[in-house]
Scaffold this motif. Structure first.
Motif, PDB file in Angstrom:
ATOM      1  N   LYS A  70      69.124  48.252  41.313  1.00  0.00           N
ATOM      2  CA  LYS A  70      69.368  46.846  41.042  1.00  0.00           C
ATOM      3  C   LYS A  70      68.856  46.011  42.212  1.00  0.00           C
ATOM      4  O   LYS A  70      68.772  46.499  43.344  1.00  0.00           O
ATOM      5  N   ILE A  71      68.525  44.755  41.932  1.00  0.00           N
ATOM      6  CA  ILE A  71      67.950  43.872  42.946  1.00  0.00           C
ATOM      7  C   ILE A  71      68.809  42.621  43.067  1.00  0.00           C
ATOM      8  O   ILE A  71      69.068  41.937  42.073  1.00  0.00           O
ATOM      9  N   PHE A  72      69.267  42.356  44.281  1.00  0.00           N
ATOM     10  CA  PHE A  72      69.925  41.093  44.582  1.00  0.00           C
ATOM     11  C   PHE A  72      68.895  40.173  45.226  1.00  0.00           C
ATOM     12  O   PHE A  72      68.273  40.528  46.231  1.00  0.00           O
ATOM     13  N   LYS A  73      68.699  38.994  44.645  1.00  0.00           N
ATOM     14  CA  LYS A  73      67.690  38.057  45.129  1.00  0.00           C
ATOM     15  C   LYS A  73      68.366  36.885  45.838  1.00  0.00           C
ATOM     16  O   LYS A  73      69.333  36.322  45.346  1.00  0.00           O
ATOM     17  N   ARG A  74      67.780  36.532  46.999  1.00  0.00           N
ATOM     18  CA  ARG A  74      68.371  35.473  47.827  1.00  0.00           C
ATOM     19  C   ARG A  74      67.856  34.082  47.496  1.00  0.00           C
ATOM     20  O   ARG A  74      68.610  33.112  47.600  1.00  0.00           O
ATOM     21  N   PHE A  75      66.583  33.958  47.161  1.00  0.00           N
ATOM     22  CA  PHE A  75      65.953  32.646  47.131  1.00  0.00           C
ATOM     23  C   PHE A  75      65.513  32.243  45.722  1.00  0.00           C
ATOM     24  O   PHE A  75      64.806  32.997  45.048  1.00  0.00           O
ATOM     25  N   PRO A  76      65.880  31.036  45.289  1.00  0.00           N
ATOM     26  CA  PRO A  76      65.413  30.546  43.982  1.00  0.00           C
ATOM     27  C   PRO A  76      63.920  30.224  43.967  1.00  0.00           C
ATOM     28  O   PRO A  76      63.291  30.286  42.917  1.00  0.00           O
ATOM     29  N   ARG A  77      63.333  29.890  45.124  1.00  0.00           N
ATOM     30  CA  ARG A  77      61.916  29.533  45.116  1.00  0.00           C
ATOM     31  C   ARG A  77      61.305  29.749  46.494  1.00  0.00           C
ATOM     32  O   ARG A  77      62.010  29.963  47.488  1.00  0.00           O
ATOM     33  N   GLU A 184      66.177  27.515  49.848  1.00  0.00           N
ATOM     34  CA  GLU A 184      67.347  27.229  49.000  1.00  0.00           C
ATOM     35  C   GLU A 184      68.216  28.475  48.848  1.00  0.00           C
ATOM     36  O   GLU A 184      68.766  28.763  47.781  1.00  0.00           O
ATOM     37  N   GLY A 185      68.344  29.212  49.953  1.00  0.00           N
ATOM     38  CA  GLY A 185      69.089  30.469  49.923  1.00  0.00           C
ATOM     39  C   GLY A 185      70.576  30.322  49.712  1.00  0.00           C
ATOM     40  O   GLY A 185      71.261  31.333  49.492  1.00  0.00           O
ATOM     41  N   TYR A 215      69.674  29.531  54.498  1.00  0.00           N
ATOM     42  CA  TYR A 215      68.857  28.642  53.668  1.00  0.00           C
ATOM     43  C   TYR A 215      67.430  29.145  53.482  1.00  0.00           C
ATOM     44  O   TYR A 215      66.860  29.027  52.397  1.00  0.00           O
ATOM     45  N   CYS A 216      66.806  29.692  54.525  1.00  0.00           N
ATOM     46  CA  CYS A 216      65.416  30.127  54.400  1.00  0.00           C
ATOM     47  C   CYS A 216      65.225  31.439  55.153  1.00  0.00           C
ATOM     48  O   CYS A 216      66.055  31.828  55.977  1.00  0.00           O
ATOM     49  N   GLY A 217      64.123  32.133  54.854  1.00  0.00           N
ATOM     50  CA  GLY A 217      63.854  33.385  55.534  1.00  0.00           C
ATOM     51  C   GLY A 217      62.768  34.181  54.853  1.00  0.00           C
ATOM     52  O   GLY A 217      62.189  33.759  53.850  1.00  0.00           O
ATOM     53  N   VAL A 218      62.490  35.370  55.405  1.00  0.00           N
ATOM     54  CA  VAL A 218      61.420  36.225  54.886  1.00  0.00           C
ATOM     55  C   VAL A 218      61.963  37.533  54.315  1.00  0.00           C
ATOM     56  O   VAL A 218      61.187  38.427  53.980  1.00  0.00           O
TER      57      VAL A 218
END
Length: 246
Positions: A70-77, A184-185, A215-218
Motif C-alpha cells: 500500500k502507498i501513503f501519499k503526502r502531497f496533493p500536487r 500542500e502536505g 508542507y513541502c518536501g522531496v
C-alpha cells in the motif's frame, strides 16, 4: 503481506498449540518467505521455534511475504517551479510518520529530478529517534516516472503511535540538478487512496540540513502493509473463557 498472524502465549506449554495458527511449512523458520517476530523483534532466520526461550504473555507474530503493498501519499500536487530546491548543494530532507495502528513498513519514495539527471542517496530510518536501518540507492529516472521507490531489504514491524523518521541526503549529484517538490502536505488526509487517520505527518528534527517540513518536501510516499490478523480476537477471547463454577 499475504497473511500476518499473531498470538499471545499464556504459558510456555501453549507453544504446542499455536502450530495450527502458523502455516506448517513456515513454522520451523525453514522458508525465506516468512519472518517471525517475538515481542516485535525479528527472530533470526533458521531458528527452530521450539528452541526460543518464551515467557508468559510473550507475543509471536508470523509475517509471510507476497504482500499487496500500500502507498501513503503526502502531497496533493507538485510545485510549479523547482528552482528553490537545487540538488548541487548536498541537500537533505527528513520527515516523520506516526501510524495510528500496528503496521509493516516496506520503504519510502523520493522524487526524481525534472531534467532526468541521475543521482544517489544515503538514508537513515529511525523509530522513536533510535536508528534502525540505513542504506543507499541509485536514482536513474526511467521515462516519465516522478517517484523513485526505495524498498528495504527486510520489512519493519512498527507499533501504533511509533514515530517513523526518514532522513535522506543526496550523494553523487550532477551539477545544476533540480528535484521535483511536493506541496500542500498538510492535506494528505484528502488524497484519494489514503486511509483517513492512518498516518500523522510531523516535522523531523533529526536532519542536519533539511529544508522541507510537513508542507513541502522531496519524500512524497511511504510504503506499508497492514496486519491482516491479530489475536486474541473477540472470538478467541469468547472461546477461551472458562464456564463459571458457581
Amino acid at each position: 503481506v499475504r497473511c500476518v498472524q499473531e498470538t499471545d502465549l499464556k504459558a510456555k506449554k501453549d507453544l504446542s498449540k499455536i502450530s495450527n495458527k502458523f502455516p506448517q511449512e513456515n513454522f520451523a523458520m525453514k522458508s525465506k518467505k516468512s519472518d517471525i517476530y517475538c515481542n516485535g523483534k525479528l527472530v533470526p532466520p533458521n531458528t527452530i521455534l521450539e528452541n526460543i526461550e518464551l515467557k508468559p504473555n510473550d507475543k509471536l507474530a508470523c509475517v509471510m511475504f507476497g504482500y499487496d503493498m500500500k502507498i501513503f501519499k503526502r502531497f496533493p500536487r507538485l510545485h510549479d517551479r523547482d528552482e528553490r530546491w537545487s540538488m548541487n548543494d548536498n541537500g537533505e530532507d527528513a520527515i516523520s510518520f506516526i501510524p495510528s495502528k500496528e503496521l509493516i513498513i516496506l520503504g519510502f519514495g523520493i522524487y526524481y529530478t525534472r531534467q532526468g539527471q541521475s543521482f544517489s542517496i544515503a538514508y537513515d530510518i529511525y523509530i522513536n529517534e533510535e536508528p534502525k536501518k540505513k542504506g543507499t540507492a541509485d536514482c536513474v529516472k526511467p521515462g516519465d516516472e516522478k517517484v523513485r521507490q526505495v524498498l528495504f531489504d527486510s520489512p519493519m514491524l512498527v507499533s501504533a503511535t511509533s514515530k517513523i523518521s526518514v532522513v535522506v541526503s543526496y550523494t553523487s549529484v550532477e551539477s545544476n540538478s533540480f528535484i521535483y517538490i511536493g506541496v500542500e502536505g498538510d492535506g494528505y488526509d484528502r488524497i484519494e487512496g489514503n486511509e483517513p487517520g492512518l498516518f500523522k505527518v510531523e516535522e523531523c528534527s533529526l536532519g542536519h540540513n533539511s529544508r522541507g517540513g510537513v508542507y513541502c518536501g522531496v519524500l512524497p510516499e511511504l510504503y506499508y502493509a497492514c496486519l491482516l490478523y491479530t489475536s486474541p480476537s473477540p472470538r478467541d477471547q469468547r472461546g477461551s473463557r472458562m464456564p463459571s463454577s458457581a
